[in-house]
Write a protein that holds these residues in place. Structure first.
Motif, PDB file in Angstrom:
ATOM      1  N   PRO A  64       0.659  -1.247  -0.148  1.00 39.75           N
ATOM      2  CA  PRO A  64       0.042   0.100  -0.004  1.00 39.75           C
ATOM      3  C   PRO A  64       0.671   1.319   0.179  1.00 39.75           C
ATOM      4  N   ARG A  65       2.022   1.337   0.797  1.00 37.57           N
ATOM      5  CA  ARG A  65       2.708   2.486   1.022  1.00 37.57           C
ATOM      6  C   ARG A  65       3.225   3.034  -0.557  1.00 37.57           C
ATOM      7  N   ARG A  69      -0.173   4.927  -3.717  1.00 37.93           N
ATOM      8  CA  ARG A  69       0.011   6.395  -3.831  1.00 37.93           C
ATOM      9  C   ARG A  69       0.717   6.635  -5.234  1.00 37.93           C
ATOM     10  N   SER A  76      -3.931  12.109 -10.387  1.00 38.31           N
ATOM     11  CA  SER A  76      -4.166  13.660  -9.609  1.00 38.31           C
ATOM     12  C   SER A  76      -2.776  14.406  -9.957  1.00 38.31           C
ATOM     13  N   CYS A  77      -1.875  13.852 -10.699  1.00 41.03           N
ATOM     14  CA  CYS A  77      -0.496  14.618 -10.960  1.00 41.03           C
ATOM     15  C   CYS A  77       0.147  15.055  -9.783  1.00 41.03           C
ATOM     16  N   GLN A  78      -0.142  14.496  -8.683  1.00 45.49           N
ATOM     17  CA  GLN A  78       0.554  15.054  -7.369  1.00 45.49           C
ATOM     18  C   GLN A  78       1.847  14.398  -7.094  1.00 45.49           C
ATOM     19  N   PRO A  79       2.707  14.977  -6.914  1.00 48.11           N
ATOM     20  CA  PRO A  79       4.129  14.446  -6.481  1.00 48.11           C
ATOM     21  C   PRO A  79       4.229  13.683  -5.001  1.00 48.11           C
ATOM     22  N   VAL A  80       4.991  12.373  -5.142  1.00 54.23           N
ATOM     23  CA  VAL A  80       4.751  11.684  -3.812  1.00 54.23           C
ATOM     24  C   VAL A  80       6.543  11.719  -3.424  1.00 54.23           C
ATOM     25  N   ILE A  81       6.420  11.862  -2.230  1.00 54.13           N
ATOM     26  CA  ILE A  81       7.890  11.611  -1.621  1.00 54.13           C
ATOM     27  C   ILE A  81       7.914  10.126  -0.564  1.00 54.13           C
ATOM     28  N   PHE A  82       8.816   9.487  -0.973  1.00 54.18           N
ATOM     29  CA  PHE A  82       9.112   8.292  -0.092  1.00 54.18           C
ATOM     30  C   PHE A  82      10.325   8.663   1.078  1.00 54.18           C
ATOM     31  N   SER A  83      10.111   8.537   2.224  1.00 56.13           N
ATOM     32  CA  SER A  83      11.167   9.124   3.030  1.00 56.13           C
ATOM     33  C   SER A  83      12.131   7.609   3.330  1.00 56.13           C
ATOM     34  N   LYS A 106      15.942   8.671  -0.568  1.00 55.03           N
ATOM     35  CA  LYS A 106      14.899   9.006  -0.637  1.00 55.03           C
ATOM     36  C   LYS A 106      14.493   9.275  -2.017  1.00 55.03           C
ATOM     37  N   THR A 108      11.449  10.368  -4.629  1.00 50.46           N
ATOM     38  CA  THR A 108      10.409  11.176  -5.188  1.00 50.46           C
ATOM     39  C   THR A 108       9.961  10.905  -6.407  1.00 50.46           C
ATOM     40  N   VAL A 110       7.429  12.131  -9.602  1.00 52.38           N
ATOM     41  CA  VAL A 110       6.453  13.227 -10.059  1.00 52.38           C
ATOM     42  C   VAL A 110       5.949  12.651 -11.491  1.00 52.38           C
ATOM     43  N   LYS A 116      -0.211  12.511 -18.447  1.00 49.80           N
ATOM     44  CA  LYS A 116      -0.023  11.936 -17.136  1.00 49.80           C
ATOM     45  C   LYS A 116       0.339  10.338 -17.598  1.00 49.80           C
TER      46      LYS A 116
ATOM     47  N   GLU B  28      -2.497   3.116   6.671  1.00 51.18           N
ATOM     48  CA  GLU B  28      -1.976   2.048   5.844  1.00 51.18           C
ATOM     49  C   GLU B  28      -0.320   1.975   5.880  1.00 51.18           C
ATOM     50  N   GLY B 108      12.827  14.044   6.938  1.00 52.97           N
ATOM     51  CA  GLY B 108      12.480  13.035   5.866  1.00 52.97           C
ATOM     52  C   GLY B 108      10.785  12.380   6.266  1.00 52.97           C
ATOM     53  N   GLU B 112       7.482  13.135   4.211  1.00 61.70           N
ATOM     54  CA  GLU B 112       6.470  12.120   3.692  1.00 61.70           C
ATOM     55  C   GLU B 112       4.954  12.347   4.463  1.00 61.70           C
ATOM     56  N   ASN B 115       3.597  15.274   2.690  1.00 64.17           N
ATOM     57  CA  ASN B 115       3.078  14.704   1.261  1.00 64.17           C
ATOM     58  C   ASN B 115       1.871  14.113   1.385  1.00 64.17           C
ATOM     59  N   TYR B 135       1.687  20.677  -8.701  1.00 60.73           N
ATOM     60  CA  TYR B 135       2.265  20.706  -7.266  1.00 60.73           C
ATOM     61  C   TYR B 135       3.927  20.792  -7.122  1.00 60.73           C
TER      62      TYR B 135
END
Lengths: 818, 204
Positions: A64-65, A69, A76-83, A106, A108, A110, A116, B28, B108, B112, B115, B135
């Motif tokens: 799911p993580r 996402r 949605s074209c939203q950026p995602v960050i995974f720490s 790290k 990211t 986009v 899209k 989740e 970090g 997230e 985000n 964004y």
């Protein structure tokens, strides 16, 4: 290169050169771009990766993580960050080092393009960065732990710890400081440290700090010293303070600030203890100074000794010149005292004495020896009792020692003088007794010599006066002799068969005429039956009673004197009470008498009135003490006095007890016997006996010869011992008895007797001596005499003793003697 | 410009949809239940924000900022007190060590979280507007940047006033209540666009 440029677009090349892992996927997760960095990390080259499905390549992304996402991002074209996560990295990449860890990234994502259709994933390697963070974190943790440890130490430290800024403001104040000063930390933090100081230190402190700040001149920093602190309650306390300077880097500020840390220890108790020690040391020093005693403290193991200044100076040495070692003292001990000192110390070391005490001589600097009294004690021993430390004093006793010697000499002189006195008295008595023998003897002869009834009364009176005064003089001489014996401690008494009732009768008969002359009666009473005989000294008992009854007569004008006797069975003593109805005594006089001091009557005036040497009672008391217990005195002025004497009787087993009636009848019998007609008495008991009289004095030669001849004896006279010996040796017919005067010129009686006995002469020799002392008697017997007669001579006694020995042969004499 | 109760309720509803989705995502992500709620929405100008913050006792010392552009433009911000921010990050990241403002790892994680939350909220707004917004990536900003962020927004919009939608946000995670703020900065005109999309029948 050209080939690369040919096959890759410029953008692709640029992407390859980025320090990021770049991957582009389409919305179905098919890889369309895989840059060089990523290829290197994953070891999957771009050509292989492109076209592969990312989810197929890395199935964990379906979690799911990631998946939802990413899908949402496409929508949605939203950026995602995974720490960055070590457990769930976006793409698992093993690091090319030896840690075995995987790369922290790290990630990211986009969405690219308006359609899209594509998402670009960038992976930034943050492994090193995070490692640094971890290291920093560990470092900080360590620092924090150490800081909290420091804080704990600070808090629990026994010493007070106070830090101040360069301006003097208190920055920290631990709990020991709170206790020491009575302030809580919150009360003082930020305040000037002056409030912990009393005047004038408080006022000077700012100046000191400022001066230090400018000049760097240290007063206290870096070294400890004793200062005075001020408590909240205003009390001052002695504290030891040590200050150190700290440069601390304050947070967020590049400049360092100066801090001073003060560590303070309360000295109150220490000071008190120190004062107590000082005081006691002072006291000791005063005491030692006052008594001029030198102190030494000896470490026995090392031999080191502390000698106190008095010890050193009293011996005349300089303090610097004395080695503080036992060898110094050992070297100056007098050679004659060395072994004594060693012995006594050894004895004390071995625990045989509780203290060491020794008088010895020490050599002073001038070379003179002075006497010291050392007193000391081992004060520390080890487990085995071995002495480790000994402390003691030496005090100069030279003067005392000299005094003691003088005293010793004085005593010796006095003893010699006393001896001389005793000898003088003995000689005097001899010298007086010898003429007295003649006086009394001839007086007796005058009485017996003729018919006195025809004599003119004044002549009779004169003869009587001569006799009475001669007897009186004899009594005085006897008393002086006794007194000198008592004073010399040479008085002794016998324990022989003694008949008390008989002695009482004798005393009464002797003193009856005197009493009759004053119109006083003497009564004898027995309260209990008394023993026929006791073990005592008859002569001395008679002397005591004569003295007591004589005194009673002397001090009684009207009435009677009673001699009352009784046996006290519980004490086994015979009690004689002489009761008079005389002038009596006041309590003071009685007490004075009861002290029985020599030459002391109740008071001086009585002596004049009643006469007497005043020795009699003292002698009687001493004799009574020797025979039992001393004389008790009861008296009432004007009514009379009672003198009581208790005499030990010895073992009475088998001794007949006489009732008063029996005593009376015996006395009557004796009196009747005495009154028998003279015809029955043998007037010539020495008829036919040959006697040699060795006597130098012509008067006594004549008197004794006369008496003996009157008794029927044939008497020859020798003027001295030598002649006596000659006569005895040359005599055709042996003498029955030799009467030997002891004091004679040329050869005295002792030597003559000894010579005769050496020559095996066995005949009886009777000593004649004016020496009435007991040791004289023994001296005569030791010389070889068989018996002894004291001058002045008692005529019947002399005749009786001569008669006794005339009829005995040697074996009988020896039997008698034993 | 003032909003009436209906308008505010409508906006609150939109935000709540977003935060609801964010809570799901976070749950989740962490594997444990996380609740996010925005009980009440306020509207104010940038000049009034300080007073409002004071009134609610809010603290903007740690910010997560994300800009958006499109039919509407502005900034979405998630603000926490520093301690709350790290507390949240540690809880979500399962990190046991104490604090540290310098800690990149916590930053970090906060990024997230921001985000996820901001994407959800803005996703909800974008859905309403039926438009696509562009964004920037979320970024951690410190308190010092806060005034500038608001100011920038104002400058960008030339003469028009900046409107701030401000919500006191409560995050409940692992039985801990962490309080923060959600701020949406729009130009006044954009709010109108938003409201008309939200309440097409009402007169704005």
């Amino acid at each position: 290169m050209n080939k690369v440029l040919d096959t890759k677009s410029l953008t692709e090349q640029q992407i390859d050169l980025l320090p990021l892992g770049i991957c582009v996927i389409d919305s179905d997760f098919n890889i369309v771009c895989w840059n060089k960095a990523l290829a290197q990390w994953t070891e999957i080259i771009s050509e292989e990766a492109i076209g592969l499905n990312l989810l197929a390549l890395y199935p964990h992304l379906e979690s799911p993580r990631f998946l939802s996402r990413i899908n949402n991002a496409f929508k949605s074209c939203q950026p995602v960050i995974f720490s960055p996560s070590s457990t769930r990295p976006f793409i698992p990449i093993s690091l090319d080092d030896e840690s075995g860890e995987s790369m922290l990234q790290k990630a990211t994502l986009v969405i690219l393009g308006e359609q899209k259709k594509y998402a670009q994933i960038s992976l930034l390697d943050v492994t090193e960065q995070y490692r640094q963070i971890q290291a920093l974190r560990a470092e900080k943790e360590k620092h924090r732990a150490s800081q909290s440890r420091t804080l704990a130490i600070l808090k629990t430290a026994a010493d007070a710890i106070v830090t101040i800024t360069s301006e003097g403001a208190i920055e920290s104040f631990n709990s020991a400081a709170e206790q020491l000063f009575g302030y809580s930390a919150s009360e003082v933090l930020g305040k000037n440290v002056k409030l912990l100081m009393p005047s004038p230190f408080a006022e000077e402190h700012d100046g000191y700090l400022a001066h230090y700040g400018q000049s760097g001149e240290k007063n206290i920093i870096g070294q400890g010293r004793e200062v005075i602190g001020k408590r909240k309650d205003g009390a001052t306390i002695p504290v030891h303070l040590s200050v150190s300077e700290v440069h601390s880097q304050t947070n967020g500020s590049a400049s360092s600030s100066r801090l001073f840390t003060g560590i303070l220890r309360d000295l109150t108790q220490e000071k008190k203890a120190q004062q107590a020690v000082q005081q006691s040391e002072k006291r000791l020093a005063y005491a030692l100074e006052a008594t001029n005693e030198g102190l030494w403290d000896w470490d026995i193991t090392t031999g080191q000794v502390f000698f106190s200044p008095i010890w050193i100076t009293s011996l005349g040495y300089e303090i610097e010149s004395v080695t503080p070692h036992i060898s110094f003292r050992e070297a100056i001990v007098h050679p004659d005292d060395q072994s004594k000192v060693q012995g006594l110390i050894q004895e004390h070391f071995e625990g045989r004495t509780t203290h060491y005490e020794c008088e010895y001589r020490l050599r002073t600097k001038s070379g003179e020896y002075r006497w010291y009294l050392a007193r000391g004690k081992v004060v520390v021993r080890d487990d085995q009792g071995k002495p480790l430390r000994m402390v003691g004093t030496d005090v100069d006793i030279t003067d005392k020692k000299l005094g003691e010697n003088k005293l010793k000499q004085a005593i010796e002189h006095a003893e010699v003088a006393n001896q001389a006195k005793s000898e003088f008295l003995a000689n005097m008595s001899h010298e007086i007794r010898t003429p007295m023998t003649a006086i009394l003897g001839y007086t007796e002869l005058l009485f017996e010599g003729g018919d006195l009834s025809n004599a003119p009364p004044h002549r009779l009176k004169a003869i009587n006066a001569i006799r009475n005064n001669a007897n009186h003089l004899l009594t005085i001489i006897n008393d002086i002799l006794d007194m000198s014996k008592i004073e010399a401690g040479k008085m002794s008494v016998e324990r022989v068969e003694t008949h008390p009732a008989q002695i009482i009768e004798e005393v009464v008969s002797l003193l009856k005429s005197q009493a009759d002359g004053k119109g006083i009666t003497i009564q004898v009473e027995y309260d209990t039956p008394i023993p026929e005989q006791i073990l005592s000294d008859p002569t001395r008992l008679r002397q005591i009673l004569m003295n007591l009854v004589g005194n009673a007569i002397k001090f009684t004008e009207i009435g009677s004197i009673t001699i009352r006797s009784s046996l006290t069975t519980d004490e086994n003593r015979l009690r004689f009470a002489v009761v008079d109805t005389g002038i009596g005594m006041t309590p003071q006089q009685r007490d004075s008498i009861a002290r029985f001091e020599a030459f002391n009557q109740a008071d001086g005036s009585t002596t004049r009135k009643f006469g007497g040497s005043g020795l009699g009672l003292r002698i009687s008391n001493t004799l009574a003490q020797m025979l039992g217990s001393g004389i008790e005195v009861e008296s009432q002025e004007g009514v009379g006095s009672t003198f009581i004497v208790n005499i030990d009787v010895g073992d009475l087993a088998g001794v007949k007890m006489l009732t008063p009636a029996e005593i009376e009848s015996r006395a009557k019998q004796a009196a009747a016997k005495l009154n028998q007609p003279k015809a029955d008495v043998n007037n010539k008991p020495l008829e036919g006996r040959r006697i040699l009289l060795a006597e130098d004095g012509p008067d006594n030669q004549r008197l004794i010869s006369f008496l003996l001849k009157k008794a029927g004896a044939e008497v020859e006279v020798a003027e001295n011992g030598r002649i006596a010996v000659e006569k005895i040796n040359s005599a055709d017919t042996p003498y029955h008895v030799i009467l030997m005067d002891m004091q004679m010129p040329e050869l005295d009686g002792y030597d003559a007797t000894r010579q005769l006995r050496r020559e095996n002469y066995t005949g009886p020799i009777i000593a004649l001596t004016a020496h009435a002392m007991a040791e004289d008697r023994q001296k005569c017997l030791d010389a070889g005499c068989d018996d002894y007669a004291t001058k002045p001579l008692d005529r019947p006694k002399l005749i009786a003793v001569v008669e006794k020995y005339c009829s005995m042969d040697r074996s009988e004499i020896e039997c008698c003697a034993s | 410009m003032k909003l009436n109760e209906i308008q505010l309720d409508a906006l609150t509803e939109i935000i709540n949809i977003g935060t609801g989705q964010a809570a799901n995502s976070l749950s989740e992500l962490t594997g444990s239940r996380i609740e996010l709620s925005v009980p009440c929405l306020h509207v104010c100008g940038n000049s009034d924000l300080g007073d409002l913050a004071e009134k609610f006792g809010l603290d903007f010392s740690t910010l997560i900022q994300q800009s958006f552009e499109g039919d509407v433009s502005g900034q979405a911000l998630l603000a926490f007190a520093k301690d709350s921010a790290f507390d949240l990050a540690r809880t979500v990241g399962g990190i046991e060590t104490d604090d540290d403002e310098l800690d990149e790892e916590l930053h970090g994680i906060l990024e997230e979280i921001g985000n996820i939350v901001l994407n959800s909220v803005m996703g909800s707004v974008a859905n309403l507007l039926e438009c696509n917004l562009a964004y920037t990536l979320p970024k951690i900003r410190s308190e010092k940047s806060f005034g500038k962020i608001i100011g920038n927004c104002a400058n960008n919009t030339s003469q028009s006033e900046t409107m701030i939608l401000f919500a006191d946000t409560a995050v409940n995670i692992a039985s801990r209540d962490i309080r923060g703020s959600l701020l949406l900065l729009f130009e006044t005109g954009d709010i109108r666009v938003l409201l008309s999309a939200l309440l097409p029948d009402s007169v704005v």
